[in-house]
Each structure stands twice: as C-alpha cells, then as structure tokens.
Design an enzyme around this catalytic site. Structure first.
Site, PDB file in Angstrom:
ATOM      1  N   ASN A  14       0.831  -1.210   0.000  1.00 23.25           N
ATOM      2  CA  ASN A  14       0.000   0.000   0.000  1.00 23.25           C
ATOM      3  C   ASN A  14       0.859   1.251   0.000  1.00 23.25           C
ATOM      4  O   ASN A  14       2.050   1.210   0.344  1.00 23.25           O
ATOM      5  CB  ASN A  14      -0.854   0.091   1.274  1.00 23.25           C
ATOM      6  CG  ASN A  14      -1.897  -1.006   1.365  1.00 23.25           C
ATOM      7  OD1 ASN A  14      -2.268  -1.597   0.365  1.00 23.25           O
ATOM      8  ND2 ASN A  14      -2.365  -1.253   2.573  1.00 23.25           N
ATOM      9  N   GLU A 142      -4.422 -10.525   3.778  1.00 21.55           N
ATOM     10  CA  GLU A 142      -4.709  -9.470   2.812  1.00 21.55           C
ATOM     11  C   GLU A 142      -5.004 -10.004   1.398  1.00 21.55           C
ATOM     12  O   GLU A 142      -5.807  -9.430   0.680  1.00 21.55           O
ATOM     13  CB  GLU A 142      -3.553  -8.469   2.772  1.00 21.55           C
ATOM     14  CG  GLU A 142      -3.392  -7.719   4.104  1.00 21.55           C
ATOM     15  CD  GLU A 142      -2.099  -6.919   4.175  1.00 21.55           C
ATOM     16  OE1 GLU A 142      -2.155  -5.762   4.547  1.00 21.55           O
ATOM     17  OE2 GLU A 142      -1.026  -7.474   3.864  1.00 21.55           O
ATOM     18  N   GLY A 247       3.511  -3.815  14.571  1.00 18.72           N
ATOM     19  CA  GLY A 247       3.155  -5.237  14.500  1.00 18.72           C
ATOM     20  C   GLY A 247       3.839  -5.917  13.314  1.00 18.72           C
ATOM     21  O   GLY A 247       4.225  -7.085  13.395  1.00 18.72           O
ATOM     22  N   ASP A 248       4.005  -5.186  12.236  1.00 12.37           N
ATOM     23  CA  ASP A 248       4.664  -5.754  11.049  1.00 12.37           C
ATOM     24  C   ASP A 248       6.166  -5.915  11.295  1.00 12.37           C
ATOM     25  O   ASP A 248       6.774  -6.905  10.864  1.00 12.37           O
ATOM     26  CB  ASP A 248       4.430  -4.852   9.837  1.00 12.37           C
ATOM     27  CG  ASP A 248       2.946  -4.691   9.544  1.00 12.37           C
ATOM     28  OD1 ASP A 248       2.187  -5.644   9.799  1.00 12.37           O
ATOM     29  OD2 ASP A 248       2.546  -3.602   9.097  1.00 12.37           O
TER      30      ASP A 248
HETATM   31  O1  RIB Z   1       0.123  -2.547   9.692  1.00 16.22           O
HETATM   32  C1  RIB Z   1       0.218  -1.261   9.173  1.00 16.22           C
HETATM   33  C2  RIB Z   1      -0.277  -1.200   7.752  1.00 16.22           C
HETATM   34  O2  RIB Z   1      -1.653  -1.488   7.713  1.00 16.22           O
HETATM   35  C3  RIB Z   1      -0.121   0.148   7.096  1.00 16.22           C
HETATM   36  O3  RIB Z   1       1.130   0.299   6.494  1.00 16.22           O
HETATM   37  C4  RIB Z   1      -1.301   0.223   6.141  1.00 16.22           C
HETATM   38  O4  RIB Z   1      -0.941   0.159   4.808  1.00 16.22           O
HETATM   39  C5  RIB Z   1      -2.259  -0.876   6.600  1.00 16.22           C
HETATM   40  O5  RIB Z   1      -2.599  -1.815   5.671  1.00 16.22           O
END
Ligand code: RIB
Length: 312
Positions: A14, A142, A247-248
């Site tokens: 994104n 996703e 979290g990522d």
């Molecule tokens: O986890 C954060 C992400 O969630 C953002 O970067 C945004 O794009 C959303 O999808």
C-alpha cells in the site's frame, strides 16, 4: 555450506497517506491536523521490509496497479533488496492505499483499500511458491482467502513452515489454521478466534491446532503459547512516536529469526525489540529497524528478560 534461508512474504503493498492529529475524529466530526506524510505501507510489504532488514533473503508476493503509487512502492521495495518477480502489475487498477490518522500519543486508525491485492489468484500464488521454494512462508490475511488456502496447502505439502499474521480480518484465519504452524495475533484478533482468552498465557495453541500462538500485547510485549506452556517477553522501554507498522516489524523480525532456525523464544525476543524500535519513528516502512539496531537493543544493559508461565 548450508543454503541461506529464503522467506516468501504474501500480502498487501500500500501507499500510506498519514495525517497527524491531536485526537482522531469521531463519526461526523472534522478535526484539524498538524502534519501530513506519504509512506510505503501495506502489512506484508512492511513485513517483507522487516525480514530483508533482518538480513534474510526475501521475496514478496502481491500486486500493484500501473500507476505512480505502484511504481514508487516497487522502487522502494527494490531498494530494500526484496525480490519482486512475483509482484504482479495490474493495468488500469489503482494500487492499494491506506488512509491513516496518527494521534500525538502514537495511536493510529487505518482504513485501507486493497485494490489489485484482491486480484492475486491461487494459480499465481502456487506458481510463485514453486519458483521461490522458500524455507518459510509469512502471510497476512490481505490476499484473497482462496489464494491463501492454496498457498498454505502448497507449503504444508512439502513441510515448509508457515507463519500467519491474523490481520486485518482474523475470522478469515480459521480456514488457514489446519495448515498454519505459528499464528501471530494481537489481543483483539486472538479474542475473535479463541473467545475471551486471558493474556499473556492465553489459550493453548492446541486449541487452534497450531504448533504455537504468538500474542502481541502492545506496550506489554508479546507471549508465545505452545501446548507445553507460555513465555512472556516484556517490551523494551522506548519513547513512542507512532505505532503504525510496529506489528509488522515484530512479525518480520520474528519470522526472520525463525527462518534461521532460532528457538521460538529467541525469535519472540527479536520480534519484540523490532516492534519497540518501530514505534520510535514515524511511518510504517521508514520505521522498521535493521538487524544491527535490533541486536544493539537486545544487548542493552536494561533489556527486559523473558519469563515462563504455566500452561492454562
Ligand atoms: O500494519 C500497518 C499497515 O496497515 C499500514 O502500512 C497500512 O498500509 C495498513 O494496511
């Protein structure tokens, strides 16, 4: 000589349009912000940046449109050293976008539109898996669920370890649990899947049929729960600026250490350190730490130590 591990990361790419505000607006309300920025985002793109910055070879599976946002994201991800042969470019579509408000206390709210991410087919995912032959598969929820089901089945068929981040819609994870080795969920996502669990020890992973459930607990750190018991890794003491992408950063560093064969509690510790560091900087991808930064924090004198908790 052993082959260096390779991770396939599957999910969204994104562009994040971020407004900073003292307080996020409620329904029907307009608030005046005091900052705006555009960052690379998407949970899986962020996680791929995290695995790559943790020095593990990374290939991303996803899709962008044939537009400026998509081209910019591909340039950023290539610069991060991520393999993009399996990022599909869909003509005449608008690349994934997230509208984000970040409050002064670091809390965020996100609305995102997946665009071409929602068009990746099971056949495209299987072809990517067969070409990459990863040592570990890391995915969010996703991509279309039927695509994820096909991808996870492929991994399970040849015993490739699967790590599923139950985000953004945890209910979809149910279809993947039979082929998931490690499930990562925050407390809200875990409750959606397991009912009223008691963090940090939660419900045993056996409830879901996985090898382990990792619960991310925000400022409290994270725990890993297996059928034998639980380990809690408290978070590191940092100044929080923006929690977007934390979290990522956790999931990517955790997966990178796991792919290298680290014990799950060691991977948990690296993930918690990465997540903490990501909150100290604005934006999703720019905030994700390098391996050197994670290791420095892990070795700091006041680094919190993990504790074991009895099985529930
Ligand atoms: O986890 C954060 C992400 O969630 C953002 O970067 C945004 O794009 C959303 O999808």
């Amino acid at each position: 000589m052993a082959v260096p591990p390779r991770i396939l990361v599957a999910g969204a790419i994104n562009t994040d349009l971020v407004a900073t505000v003292a307080r996020a607006p409620g329904a029907g309300e307009t608030v005046t912000g005091h900052g705006f920025a555009v960052f690379g985002g998407g949970k899986s793109a962020n996680q791929a940046v995290a695995t790559a910055r943790s020095s593990v070879r990374t290939v991303l599976l996803g899709a962008v449109g044939d537009d400026d946002f998509g081209r910019q994201r591909l340039a950023d991800l290539a610069a991060a050293g991520i393999g993009l042969d399996h990022v599909l470019q869909r003509p005449a579509t608008v690349s994934g976008v997230a509208l984000i408000t970040v409050q002064d206390d670091g809390e965020n709210r996100i609305a995102y539109v997946p665009g071409p991410t929602a068009t990746v087919t099971p056949a495209e995912a299987e072809a990517a898996f067969d070409a990459v032959r990863p040592h570990l598969l890391l995915a969010t929820l996703e991509l279309p669920i039927e695509t994820l089901v096909a991808l996870f089945a492929r991994a399970r068929a040849i015993s490739v370890r699967t790590v599923l981040n139950a985000s953004p819609d945890p209910e979809l994870a149910r279809q993947l649990l039979p082929t998931t080795d490690v499930l990562i969920a925050n407390e809200t996502e875990a409750k959606a899947l397991m009912g009223d669990i008691e963090a940090p020890a939660g419900a045993p992973a056996a409830t879901l049929g996985c090898e382990a459930v990792v619960l991310t607990l925000g400022k409290a750190g994270a725990s890993v729960i297996t059928r034998y018991g639980a380990t809690l890794q408290p978070s590191f003491d940092v100044e929080v600026v923006d929690t977007t992408g934390a979290g990522d950063a956790f999931a990517g560093a955790f997966a990178a250490w796991m792919a290298e064969g680290a014990h799950i509690s060691v991977a948990l510790r690296a993930g918690v350190a990465a997540g903490a560091l990501a909150t100290t900087r604005p934006g999703a991808q720019p905030s994700i730490p390098t391996r050197a930064e994670i290791e420095t924090l892990l070795q700091s004198a006041d680094a919190p130590i993990a504790s074991t908790l009895p099985a529930q």
